[in-house]
Design an enzyme around this catalytic site. Structure first.
Site, PDB file in Angstrom:
ATOM      1  N   GLY A  44       2.304   2.463  10.757  1.00 20.43           N
ATOM      2  CA  GLY A  44       3.330   3.499  10.624  1.00 20.43           C
ATOM      3  C   GLY A  44       4.022   3.881  11.921  1.00 20.43           C
ATOM      4  O   GLY A  44       4.708   4.896  11.989  1.00 20.43           O
ATOM      5  N   SER A  72       3.001  -1.864  10.418  1.00 17.04           N
ATOM      6  CA  SER A  72       4.441  -1.981  10.715  1.00 17.04           C
ATOM      7  C   SER A  72       5.018  -3.356  10.401  1.00 17.04           C
ATOM      8  O   SER A  72       5.916  -3.826  11.102  1.00 17.04           O
ATOM      9  CB  SER A  72       4.727  -1.597  12.172  1.00 17.04           C
ATOM     10  N   ASN A 107       0.872  -1.173   0.000  1.00 17.66           N
ATOM     11  CA  ASN A 107       0.000   0.000   0.000  1.00 17.66           C
ATOM     12  C   ASN A 107       0.910   1.225   0.000  1.00 17.66           C
ATOM     13  O   ASN A 107       1.461   1.590   1.036  1.00 17.66           O
ATOM     14  CB  ASN A 107      -0.892  -0.044   1.253  1.00 17.66           C
ATOM     15  N   GLU A 131      -5.753  -4.475  10.445  1.00 17.67           N
ATOM     16  CA  GLU A 131      -4.695  -3.502  10.685  1.00 17.67           C
ATOM     17  C   GLU A 131      -4.994  -2.717  11.962  1.00 17.67           C
ATOM     18  O   GLU A 131      -5.796  -1.769  11.924  1.00 17.67           O
ATOM     19  CB  GLU A 131      -4.605  -2.522   9.510  1.00 17.67           C
ATOM     20  N   HIS A 135      -9.728   1.597   4.532  1.00 16.56           N
ATOM     21  CA  HIS A 135      -8.472   1.747   5.280  1.00 16.56           C
ATOM     22  C   HIS A 135      -8.711   2.701   6.444  1.00 16.56           C
ATOM     23  O   HIS A 135      -9.492   3.656   6.311  1.00 16.56           O
ATOM     24  CB  HIS A 135      -7.366   2.273   4.357  1.00 16.56           C
TER      25      HIS A 135
HETATM   26  P1  PGA Z   1       2.555   0.449   7.585  1.00 16.13           P
HETATM   27  O1  PGA Z   1       1.114   0.663   6.908  1.00 16.13           O
HETATM   28  O2  PGA Z   1       3.103  -0.846   7.067  1.00 16.13           O
HETATM   29  O3  PGA Z   1       3.359   1.644   7.142  1.00 16.13           O
HETATM   30  O4  PGA Z   1       2.343   0.412   9.052  1.00 16.13           O
HETATM   31  C1  PGA Z   1       0.259  -0.419   6.674  1.00 16.13           C
HETATM   32  C2  PGA Z   1      -1.050   0.087   6.107  1.00 16.13           C
HETATM   33  O5  PGA Z   1      -1.539   1.122   6.582  1.00 16.13           O
HETATM   34  O6  PGA Z   1      -1.611  -0.516   5.180  1.00 16.13           O
END
Ligand code: PGA
Length: 254
Positions: free
Chosen positions: A174, A214, A10, A168, A98
């Site tokens: 993030g 993450s 993504n 998620e 999302h």
């Molecule tokens: P991330 O995002 O791997 O940067 O934590 C995942 C997502 O939001 O799909």
């Protein structure tokens, strides 16, 4: 029950034409080196890069997806993109619901469900995202929140062929923080139970449930080895081809 692992990138709101094309090219080249990859690969660039990335991916085993869609096929919806348009530019997947869209655009379960239905109608597979906030987890409400999101945002006629779920945890996105593997497996198993209740056991057993938040080369093997984790929705680490590929390479390192 064999479910093909999906490694999905993504890209969020990142990349101009040149870097998007370069990243897609690197991923396609690396996937080609695998010959017959054991997992399925997907990249979801921003709308502005879709046609460019599609050209780069032509003939490769990397699928193209978008990050959102409107519920209508066409019409007076300034600034929106329809699932038919996404299909037209070569997408086979679209992410809906999302947490960044739920938060930034106040998207409700009901709207997300309609988006998933519209995606299905256009011949796209929908990746429907769910996940709890940190406050909800601290209050012990993770399963309750995810159950509500599944019941509200997964269409009644969704199948394993047209739908993927992405769990998620909002607080893990993030941030570099991840739940323990035991916590991830607990939620994924619970999600599958709820899916069975809603869509029938057959569909639920075949439906892929991705983990996102993450995910990186250092933690991917442990997460992807969990029985109910069928792949990853990868944000930050999908912006570096080497990290994205290292995550995919960890699929079988159980
Ligand atoms: P991330 O995002 O791997 O940067 O934590 C995942 C997502 O939001 O799909």
């Amino acid at each position: 029950m064999s479910r093909k692992v999906l490694i999905a990138g993504n890209w969020k709101m990142n990349g101009l034409l040149e870097d998007g094309a370069a990243l897609a090219k690197e991923v396609a080249t690396e996937v080609k080196k695998l010959g017959k990859p054991e997992c399925e690969f997907l990249v979801c660039p921003p709308f502005t890069l879709l046609t460019t990335v599609k050209k780069v991916l032509r003939g490769s085993k990397v699928a193209l997806g978008a990050q959102d869609c409107h519920v209508a096929e066409k019409g007076a919806h300034t600034g929106d993109i329809s699932p038919v348009m996404l299909k037209d530019c070569g997408c086979s997947y679209v992410i809906v619901g999302h947490s960044e869209r739920r938060a930034d655009h106040k998207e409700s379960n009901e709207l997300i469900c309609r988006k998933a239905e519209a995606a299905h109608q256009a011949g796209l597979k929908a990746i429907i995202c769910i996940g709890e906030t940190e406050a909800e987890r601290d209050a012990g409400k993770t399963i309750e929140v995810c159950t509500k999101q599944i019941m509200g945002s997964v269409p009644q006629n969704a199948t394993a062929a047209n739908t993927v779920i992405a769990y998620e945890p909002v607080w893990a996105i993030g941030t570099g923080k991840t739940p323990t593997t035991a916590d991830v497996e607990e939620v994924h198993a619970a999600v599958r139970k709820v899916l069975a209740k809603k869509l029938g056991k057959g569909n639920a057993n075949k439906m892929r449930i991705l983990y996102g938040g993450s995910m990186k080369p250092a933690n991917a093997a442990a997460l992807l080895a969990l029985p109910d984790v069928d792949g990853g929705l990868i944000g930050g680490a999908s912006l570096k081809a080497a990290d994205f590929m290292a995550i995919a390479a960890s699929v079988n390192k159980k």
